[in-house]
Structure formats: structure tokens, C-alpha cells
Motif scaffolding. Sequence first.
Motif, PDB file in Angstrom:
ATOM      1  N   PRO A   4       2.948   8.785 -12.530  1.00 21.83           N
ATOM      2  CA  PRO A   4       2.867   9.037 -10.916  1.00 21.83           C
ATOM      3  C   PRO A   4       1.768  10.121 -10.697  1.00 21.83           C
ATOM      4  O   PRO A   4       1.337  10.106  -9.495  1.00 21.83           O
ATOM      5  CB  PRO A   4       4.174   9.494 -10.412  1.00 21.83           C
ATOM      6  CG  PRO A   4       4.814   9.955 -11.849  1.00 21.83           C
ATOM      7  CD  PRO A   4       4.422   9.481 -12.879  1.00 21.83           C
ATOM      8  N   ASP A   5       1.323  10.884 -11.554  1.00 22.64           N
ATOM      9  CA  ASP A   5       0.230  11.789 -11.237  1.00 22.64           C
ATOM     10  C   ASP A   5      -1.191  10.936 -10.955  1.00 22.64           C
ATOM     11  O   ASP A   5      -2.167  11.414 -10.209  1.00 22.64           O
ATOM     12  CB  ASP A   5       0.017  12.626 -12.359  1.00 22.64           C
ATOM     13  CG  ASP A   5       0.994  13.785 -12.562  1.00 22.64           C
ATOM     14  OD1 ASP A   5       1.699  14.023 -11.404  1.00 22.64           O
ATOM     15  OD2 ASP A   5       1.200  14.359 -13.627  1.00 22.64           O
ATOM     16  N   GLY A  54       0.812  -1.182   0.096  1.00 24.29           N
ATOM     17  CA  GLY A  54      -0.063  -0.033  -0.195  1.00 24.29           C
ATOM     18  C   GLY A  54       0.826   1.347  -0.022  1.00 24.29           C
ATOM     19  O   GLY A  54       0.544   2.379   0.330  1.00 24.29           O
ATOM     20  N   VAL A  55       1.957   1.217  -0.772  1.00 20.92           N
ATOM     21  CA  VAL A  55       3.031   2.415  -0.597  1.00 20.92           C
ATOM     22  C   VAL A  55       2.927   3.220  -1.963  1.00 20.92           C
ATOM     23  O   VAL A  55       2.804   2.443  -3.178  1.00 20.92           O
ATOM     24  CB  VAL A  55       4.469   1.915  -0.398  1.00 20.92           C
ATOM     25  CG1 VAL A  55       4.865   0.923  -1.295  1.00 20.92           C
ATOM     26  CG2 VAL A  55       5.287   3.207  -0.103  1.00 20.92           C
ATOM     27  N   ARG A  56       2.813   4.313  -2.011  1.00 20.14           N
ATOM     28  CA  ARG A  56       3.029   5.078  -3.266  1.00 20.14           C
ATOM     29  C   ARG A  56       4.339   5.842  -3.296  1.00 20.14           C
ATOM     30  O   ARG A  56       4.504   6.938  -2.506  1.00 20.14           O
ATOM     31  CB  ARG A  56       1.713   6.155  -3.431  1.00 20.14           C
ATOM     32  CG  ARG A  56       1.527   7.115  -4.696  1.00 20.14           C
ATOM     33  CD  ARG A  56       0.389   7.734  -4.699  1.00 20.14           C
ATOM     34  NE  ARG A  56       0.335   8.373  -6.191  1.00 20.14           N
ATOM     35  CZ  ARG A  56      -0.981   8.937  -6.521  1.00 20.14           C
ATOM     36  NH1 ARG A  56      -1.874   9.102  -5.467  1.00 20.14           N
ATOM     37  NH2 ARG A  56      -1.029   9.740  -7.598  1.00 20.14           N
ATOM     38  N   PRO A  57       5.165   5.614  -4.138  1.00 24.87           N
ATOM     39  CA  PRO A  57       6.447   6.323  -4.197  1.00 24.87           C
ATOM     40  C   PRO A  57       6.292   7.625  -4.685  1.00 24.87           C
ATOM     41  O   PRO A  57       5.468   8.122  -5.347  1.00 24.87           O
ATOM     42  CB  PRO A  57       7.356   5.504  -5.440  1.00 24.87           C
ATOM     43  CG  PRO A  57       6.533   4.353  -5.436  1.00 24.87           C
ATOM     44  CD  PRO A  57       5.039   4.553  -5.271  1.00 24.87           C
ATOM     45  N   PHE A  94      -1.078   2.558  -7.452  1.00 24.89           N
ATOM     46  CA  PHE A  94      -0.713   1.040  -7.330  1.00 24.89           C
ATOM     47  C   PHE A  94      -1.774   0.443  -6.473  1.00 24.89           C
ATOM     48  O   PHE A  94      -1.542  -0.958  -5.854  1.00 24.89           O
ATOM     49  CB  PHE A  94       0.406   0.791  -6.371  1.00 24.89           C
ATOM     50  CG  PHE A  94       1.876   1.195  -7.250  1.00 24.89           C
ATOM     51  CD1 PHE A  94       2.203   0.380  -8.455  1.00 24.89           C
ATOM     52  CD2 PHE A  94       2.562   2.425  -7.275  1.00 24.89           C
ATOM     53  CE1 PHE A  94       3.197   0.775  -9.172  1.00 24.89           C
ATOM     54  CE2 PHE A  94       3.637   2.784  -8.043  1.00 24.89           C
ATOM     55  CZ  PHE A  94       3.903   2.007  -9.092  1.00 24.89           C
ATOM     56  N   SER A  95      -2.849   0.912  -6.220  1.00 23.15           N
ATOM     57  CA  SER A  95      -4.020   0.205  -5.540  1.00 23.15           C
ATOM     58  C   SER A  95      -4.698  -0.473  -6.566  1.00 23.15           C
ATOM     59  O   SER A  95      -4.960  -0.412  -7.818  1.00 23.15           O
ATOM     60  CB  SER A  95      -4.999   1.165  -4.814  1.00 23.15           C
ATOM     61  OG  SER A  95      -5.690   1.652  -5.964  1.00 23.15           O
TER      62      SER A  95
END
Length: 596
Positions: A275-276, A98-101, A280-281
Motif C-alpha cells: 500500500p505504500d 479511482g479509490v485507494r484503500p 490502483f491506477s
Amino acid sequence: MATTARRSTPTTKDSQLVEMAWDPITRIVGSLGIYTKIDWSAKRVVECHSTSSVFRGYSIFMKGKDPRDAHFITSRICGICGDNHATCSVYNQNMAYGVRPPHLAEWIINLGESAEYMFDHNIFQENLVGVDYCEKMVAETNPGVLEQANRTEAPHAGEHGYRTIGDIMRSLNPLEGEFYREALQVSRSTREMFCLMEGRHVHPSTLYPGGVGTVATIQLFTDYLTRLMRYVEFMKRVVPMHDDLFDFFYEALPGYEEVGRRRILLGCWGSLNDPDYCDFSYENMADWGRKMFVTPGVVVDGKLVTTSLVDINLGIRILLGSSYYEDWDGEDVFVTRDPLGNPVDQRHPWNQHTIPKPAKRDFDKQYSWTMSPRWFDGKDHLPLDTGGGPIARLWTTALAGLVDTGYVKATGHSVQINLPRTATRPEASFEWKIPQWSNALERNRARTYFQAYAAAMALHFCDKALAEVRAGHTKTWEPFTVPDEGVSCGFTEAVRGVLSHHMVIKGGKIANYHPYPPTPWNGSVRDSYGTPGPYEDAVQNTPIFEENNQDNFKGIDIMRAVRSFDPCLPCGVHMYTGNGKVLEKVHTPHAFNAGM
């Protein structure tokens, strides 16, 4: 790999069926062998089997490992596209944790992956598959075609510098050809570009879940950009040169569109995240997947049937067919519903068990270690191929019409690529148009255009990364915790096509992990329904245009069909013919054959 010769088998009074084999043709996962039956009276391949003689077993020894080690381990699946595996595994882990770089980290990963596309496609196109079209090869297999090539003016000579098609062929001669040597130098600079972003090629040292360890500075991106601009200038020659070469083969050999041709069944899992939009969910995967800079999709008979990564994921089926494995029916089912509540099939990678069952090769039963991945559309188990990667990527992106960066624009029927002014050449624009066929020549042509596509996208990523640094947004990693239980997946495009990693976590450890690179899709065997895999399908019914007789036959048309899929780096080809005479061709391994 030496094998026993087989006898010619007459089938009718007017035809003679001859068995011929090329084994091995080394590739990423094991050794690829192509076994054929050729009707010499009709000059056509009537049957083909694709074999893989090496068992890998990554899905077995990943069990019980710490999930955070997944990208380091799976990178070693391959010594050529290991970074693609590392990237896909990191995407997979980002979903699990559950991480968003940070945005900058994603631009850095995109720059690394773009450099890998440029590096690998360049070295394969110019130094490996290009040899199949060089002067020496054509002189041995089709001397009449070479004579015509020497008389034929190259339509774009002013752009690439070669007056005739014969001059282009001479430039591709291994080690001696001018263009062959130039391409080797270019591949070095693209490899340096990758190392600037991810530390080491081909197993990244600064790539992690949550981001990257790369120290982002203006100097870093400037060093990348100077090399990129040299590559952009190179591509302004390469695209028109290859157009001239491939167009010539259609003209010189009427009917050559049938070589390597198969039904249009293309799969692309998308790559280069924005990335905008990408968080990643799994719940939002269909939406952020459509924002990728290479659009995911499945193309059936020329029609785009989906662009949803959720649909793509749920449709994957692993059929054993003619491979050396026990069925896992009756084994534990790890996932019954995806995070959105959709039912998950027992034959999905999340639920797969790898149970090897070695056996003697028998083309009527089991004959390969490669399973048969298929995509289920609700009715049929479709043997999708990637066409070596680029043709599927460009086809889905073109039809979807979702990408528009200024450097690249998808129109619904084509992809427009705009390259800016460089040191000695003005700005240039190229347009890849959806072709009539999915065949050997068009797979190769797409590879050239996708090199230009990757370069154009890298320019966009440089713009975005530099804007982040100038704004003071230099963070490149986000912390995370590993859950006790979890289910996740990662999707991207390896150089040769679709790549997915599926993971199940229990007790904080990996309970199930299955990576599916393009090799099992393209090189799959006849499945449980008897449907041949893409290599097999593309070679079957391929006409033979080679001018040599049976005793001197080199199988160049068959090899062009197989190599158009980019089956990794072929180091050696051994061949036997039906009259018991064994012919052997050995290609000297290159220094870059790291994964052989």
C-alpha cells in the motif's frame, strides 16, 4: 462420468497405441477429463486431450449488474478459492472507481490472502496430491520403489522425524497416516486465520472496494499471529520432508524428471500489494505492480521477459481453438485504447463476447468448454502455464530480485525464506533455487516452499498492520463513487496461479466483465494454431514408470503430471482402457469440497 470404451489401435508391427481416459477429475470450473493415447511398446504417452464438460457463463450474466456487486457474484465462481476472485474483483473495482484503500485495509487483505495460500496449498499438498506418493499408492503401482524407499534413510530425518523415505510415505496414507491427519488439523487453523481477517471462508463478508469492514485491534492480529506461529513451526518440518521425498523419486526412478515436463513458459500476475506504492491506477500499474510482494512476470525458456502488468495485460489473447464457442469477430469492440493510449486487441478480455455453441465432442474439432488463453509476445501466442501457481510465482520473483522484507529475499537466482524461532524449534532458513525443469516433481516442491513463503510474508504483514494500529491509524475503508463510464482490470494470483478480472462500465452498469482464473490457462485446449494447452503438453511424451501391466494400469505417472498443476480438488477418477475393460477408482469426497 461413464464413457464408452475404445479399442486398442495397433500402429506398427512393434507398437500398440492404446486409448485411455480419466473422466472426470473434478476441478473448480467444470469436470476435467484427460484423454490419452499410450504407446505400450515405448511406455510413453504420445497424445493427450484435456476436456471440460461444464459451461459456467459468468461473463454473460454479469452484464447489466451494478459494478459494486461484482466481487460478491464472482466469488461464487468457486467454492474453494472464491476469496481470490473477490479480492481480484475488488482490485478491479478500486481501479474503476479511482479509490485507494487505507494502508491498514491492504495489510488485512494481504493477511487474508496469505492465509488462503497456506490453507489451500497445505490441504492439496498433504491430503490430495500427497496421496499419489503415499505408501499405499506406491505399493500398488511401483512395489520395487517402495522396497527401495524402506531401505533408504531420509537425509533430513532429524528435522522432520521420519527415519526412512518409506516412513514418510506411510505418514501420507489417507486417513491413517500420521502426517496426513496432522495436516488436516493445520488446515483448520489456517482457515481460522482467514476468517479473522475477512469474516468468512471462502466467500468474504468484510471485503469491499475501498477497503474492508474488519474491525482492526491488537487482539485481532494477536489471534492471527498465534496461529501463524504454529504454522511456521509446522513448515520447519514440511520443507525438509518434501525435499527428501521428491529427491528420492529422482534417485529411485532415473528419468523421472520427464514426467509432466514441458517447455518453461510460466506466467505470474503478481500478488500481495504494497500500500505504500499501490494506488490502483492503470497509468501507474507497471510501477506499483513491481512493488508487489510476489513479482508479476512472464518467463520464457528460463528468461524473464517482462515484469510490467501493463505489458502482461495488453498481451492477453483469448483464442477459441477447439472449444465450444462462436467467434465474436464482427461483434462490438468495447475498448480500442487502454488508459495509456496503447491499442487493445479484439481478442483481449475487454473485447470478448461469450457465445456458447454446444457440440458433440470431437478431438479433431471442438472438444471442451475451456477456451485457450494465450500471451502474445509480439510474435507468438504462448501457452503459458502457472505450474499450479507456486513454481511460476517463485520463478518470476527469484529472477526479478525485487522482494526483500527481511523474512523473504529474492536474489536473482533463488528465493531465501527466513522463519523465526518458534515454541520448540530454532530459527530456520530455506532457499528455493530455480530448478532445471518445469515438471511434476518441481511443481510439487515449489508448492511446499511457497507455503513457507506465504507464512514468512504474513509475519511481515502482521508487523505492518500492528504498527498502523499502534500509531492510531485504524481506518479501514475509503468512500468512492461509481463512474458512469469506465474501463478497469484487476490482477492477482489465485492459489493455482494467474487471475485477472476485466470490466467495462457503461451507464453506471457492467457492460462487459471477464474473469480469467488459472484453470483456463492450465487446462486450455488446442488453440486456433493447433498448439496444445499446458495439461495436454505436459502429459504428451510423459514416460510410463508404473510397474503394472495394461490390465491393471492405474496411470499414476499421468495423474502425477496433471495433479502437479493443482487442478482443484479431485473427487473421483474413472478410467477406461482400450480393450473395453472399465476400471474405476472413487475417492470419498471430503467435507471441504465446497465447490464441487
